[in-house]
Enzyme design. Structure first.
Site, mmCIF file in Angstrom:
data_model
loop_
_atom_site.group_PDB
_atom_site.id
_atom_site.type_symbol
_atom_site.label_atom_id
_atom_site.label_comp_id
_atom_site.label_asym_id
_atom_site.label_seq_id
_atom_site.Cartn_x
_atom_site.Cartn_y
_atom_site.Cartn_z
ATOM 1 N N ASN A 149 35.434 41.762 52.299
ATOM 2 C CA ASN A 149 36.551 41.039 51.696
ATOM 3 C C ASN A 149 37.821 41.578 52.346
ATOM 4 O O ASN A 149 38.291 42.665 52.026
ATOM 5 C CB ASN A 149 36.546 41.292 50.190
ATOM 6 C CG ASN A 149 37.667 40.572 49.477
ATOM 7 O OD1 ASN A 149 38.559 40.005 50.106
ATOM 8 N ND2 ASN A 149 37.639 40.612 48.160
ATOM 9 N N LYS A 194 37.796 45.382 51.551
ATOM 10 C CA LYS A 194 36.745 45.875 50.647
ATOM 11 C C LYS A 194 35.410 45.599 51.312
ATOM 12 O O LYS A 194 35.248 44.564 51.954
ATOM 13 C CB LYS A 194 36.795 45.131 49.306
ATOM 14 C CG LYS A 194 37.970 45.524 48.453
ATOM 15 C CD LYS A 194 37.833 44.873 47.074
ATOM 16 C CE LYS A 194 39.159 44.953 46.345
ATOM 17 N NZ LYS A 194 39.433 43.843 45.469
ATOM 18 N N ARG A 244 34.155 37.078 52.114
ATOM 19 C CA ARG A 244 34.906 36.339 51.097
ATOM 20 C C ARG A 244 36.154 35.791 51.768
ATOM 21 O O ARG A 244 36.953 36.540 52.331
ATOM 22 C CB ARG A 244 35.308 37.258 49.959
ATOM 23 C CG ARG A 244 36.175 36.530 48.958
ATOM 24 C CD ARG A 244 36.839 37.461 47.990
ATOM 25 N NE ARG A 244 37.744 36.677 47.159
ATOM 26 C CZ ARG A 244 38.948 37.107 46.802
ATOM 27 N NH1 ARG A 244 39.394 38.264 47.194
ATOM 28 N NH2 ARG A 244 39.703 36.346 46.044
ATOM 29 N N HIS A 269 38.857 34.148 33.437
ATOM 30 C CA HIS A 269 38.850 35.345 34.294
ATOM 31 C C HIS A 269 40.201 36.041 34.143
ATOM 32 O O HIS A 269 41.223 35.512 34.567
ATOM 33 C CB HIS A 269 38.606 34.937 35.757
ATOM 34 C CG HIS A 269 38.587 36.108 36.692
ATOM 35 N ND1 HIS A 269 37.463 36.512 37.382
ATOM 36 C CD2 HIS A 269 39.559 36.973 37.059
ATOM 37 C CE1 HIS A 269 37.752 37.577 38.113
ATOM 38 N NE2 HIS A 269 39.024 37.870 37.937
ATOM 39 N N ASN A 319 43.879 41.404 37.423
ATOM 40 C CA ASN A 319 45.290 41.417 37.857
ATOM 41 C C ASN A 319 45.748 39.991 38.110
ATOM 42 O O ASN A 319 46.864 39.625 37.790
ATOM 43 C CB ASN A 319 45.455 42.264 39.103
ATOM 44 C CG ASN A 319 45.403 43.738 38.761
ATOM 45 O OD1 ASN A 319 45.985 44.171 37.781
ATOM 46 N ND2 ASN A 319 44.678 44.503 39.564
ATOM 47 N N ARG A 361 52.396 38.262 38.255
ATOM 48 C CA ARG A 361 52.792 36.865 38.505
ATOM 49 C C ARG A 361 53.208 36.176 37.213
ATOM 50 O O ARG A 361 52.597 36.411 36.162
ATOM 51 C CB ARG A 361 51.640 36.076 39.127
ATOM 52 C CG ARG A 361 51.227 36.552 40.499
ATOM 53 C CD ARG A 361 50.200 35.579 41.100
ATOM 54 N NE ARG A 361 49.536 36.166 42.243
ATOM 55 C CZ ARG A 361 48.210 36.342 42.343
ATOM 56 N NH1 ARG A 361 47.404 35.941 41.377
ATOM 57 N NH2 ARG A 361 47.707 36.891 43.416
ATOM 58 N N ASP A 398 49.743 46.890 34.412
ATOM 59 C CA ASP A 398 48.373 47.234 34.050
ATOM 60 C C ASP A 398 48.136 47.031 32.544
ATOM 61 O O ASP A 398 48.863 47.589 31.712
ATOM 62 C CB ASP A 398 48.143 48.703 34.430
ATOM 63 C CG ASP A 398 46.692 49.085 34.338
ATOM 64 O OD1 ASP A 398 46.023 49.113 35.374
ATOM 65 O OD2 ASP A 398 46.225 49.337 33.197
ATOM 66 N N GLU A 435 36.602 41.772 30.486
ATOM 67 C CA GLU A 435 35.362 42.529 30.280
ATOM 68 C C GLU A 435 35.571 43.747 29.381
ATOM 69 O O GLU A 435 34.619 44.258 28.807
ATOM 70 C CB GLU A 435 34.810 43.015 31.639
ATOM 71 C CG GLU A 435 34.286 41.888 32.493
ATOM 72 C CD GLU A 435 34.028 42.325 33.932
ATOM 73 O OE1 GLU A 435 33.787 43.520 34.183
ATOM 74 O OE2 GLU A 435 34.087 41.450 34.818
#
Ligand code: ADP
Length: 397
Positions: free
Chosen positions: A10, A17, A90, A207, A210, A240, A281, A332
């Site tokens: 990714n 990643k 990705r 979903h 961040n 955002r 965060d 999650e």
């Protein structure tokens, strides 16, 4: 099935990643991250058999290229040289061209580069990653999995904005949506948990990481989603703004703000960070809220209220609802955020199971609320985009 490991890459604008994924179980045998690429702080780190290793990237070579060529040695060192069957990339933007995962050849690579106009930070980085991986692993087939592909089933009424049609015909301006791999994965997992055929299931997938987006899934297909032409649209996120009155942009520019200042503020200084004045965060927001921080409390309220409003409106494209699915780092793990969203959905009949909600965290799935009114549940399902990339690459082999 043996020899079913896929190297998943990714490639972001300043990061990379990587992971080696067992395409049958989804287990990550190795996972790693390159950060601060293009700067003197560039580094790579990875976890293999429970041990974490970190090294600096000191080279005048392009850092993405260096990192992927370094992976050749590392793959050998980890003992996966003969076990890899494919490289899965990705890729953020597949435009209208890519509606599913594809095997990469020169024409696919050229198309991904052509789409840079739509994703100027991400697609060029993705293409650099692909080129480097073809050089580094010339015998392995390479596949591209697109963040936008799952949403290509949206009907025209959902992807067309209320704008002059020339903007679409000349520039391709429309809703594309992102996070498609995650919405795809959790909807398939939810159908399994409900023992139903996914093609007969309707979900609202939420979903929350961040970046954050909601997706309406009717009979297994994406029919609407909250991110749009860019990932700035829809929900409020870590930094955002999400949806806003476009008139604000004109107003600020008339006040002397430059285009860069406006979009830097909307992309990087808004959301949790901007509203709270504290942090992007979610964990930091929750902690500060407990300590009475007013800005954090407001950020929590705006975020949860807006998620609930989107969930409510995303019932419209569905013919019924089987489940609301929470995923992503916040979805999650964050009990208070899920509770508040559910309590905002009272009119839809959702009643939270507090014990189940507390249990479905840190990697555990679960059903956390039920609505008799809609004959539906709310579930938590940890996402696994790398698994989808590995699975789809192997399926195409
Ligand atoms: P990305 O979109 O970058 O992949 P993630 O999906 O990892 O991000 O989500 C990151 C977000 O998840 C952060 O806001 C983080 O605070 C939040 N998060 C992670 N763990 C928890 C937790 N235990 N409680 C609340 N929020 C959490």
């Amino acid at each position: 099935m043996s020899n079913s490991f896929v190297l998943v890459i990714n490639s972001g604008s300043s990061s990379l990643k990587f992971a080696i994924i067992d395409s049958v179980t989804g287990d990550a045998m190795v996972s790693g991250l390159g950060e601060c690429f293009g700067t003197p702080q560039a580094s790579m780190s990875w976890k293999f058999e429970g041990n974490k290793t970190e090294e600096a990237v000191n080279t005048s070579e392009n850092h993405h290229q260096y990192a992927i060529s370094r992976l050749v040695d590392l793959v050998e060192q980890w003992g996966y040289n003969d076990k890899l069957v494919a490289v899965g990339h990705r890729i953020v933007h597949g435009g209208e061209k890519f509606t599913s995962t594809v095997r990469i050849d020169q024409s696919v690579l050229a198309e991904i580069e052509n789409l840079a106009d739509l994703a100027p930070l991400h697609n060029p980085a993705g293409a650099t990653g692909i080129r480097a991986a073809i050089t580094a692993f010339p015998v392995l087939p390479q596949f591209a999995v697109f963040d936008t592909a799952f949403h290509q089933t949206m009907p025209k009424k959902a992807f067309t904005g209320g704008i002059a049609k020339e903007l679409y015909t000349e520039y391709g301006i429309r809703r594309y949506g992102f996070h498609g791999t995650s919405h795809y994965y959790v909807s398939r997992e939810a159908a399994k948990m409900l023992s139903k055929d996914v093609n007969e299931c309707s979900f609202i997938s939420v979903h929350l990481g961040n970046g954050a987006s909601v997706c309406a899934i009717n009979n297994g297909n994406s029919v609407d989603t909250s991110m749009g032409f860019t990932p700035l649209a829809g929900l409020m996120m870590g930094t955002r703004s999400g949806d806003l009155d476009p008139g604000i942009i004109e107003f600020l520019m008339k006040k002397g703000w430059s285009q860069e200042q406006v979009f830097e503020t909307l992309n990087k200084k808004s959301g949790f960070l901007g509203v709270s004045g504290l942090t992007s965060d979610a964990r930091g927001i929750l902690e500060a809220m407990e300590n009475g921080h007013e800005g954090a409390k407001l950020a929590f309220e705006v975020f949860t209220y807006r998620v609930a409003k989107f969930i409510g409106s995303y019932l419209i494209p569905l013919d019924h609802l089987d489940a609301i699915i929470f995923t992503g780092g916040i979805g999650e793990n964050s009990l208070p955020i899920r509770s508040e969203i559910l309590s905002n959905l009272k009119l839809l009949g959702f009643i939270e199971d507090k014990t189940a909600n507390a249990d479905a965290r840190f990697g555990a799935s679960g059903t956390i609320a039920t609505s008799e009114l809609l004959n539906a549940v709310a579930m938590v399902i940890p996402t696994n985009e790398e698994f989808v990339i590995a699975q789809q690459s192997v399926e195409l082999l």
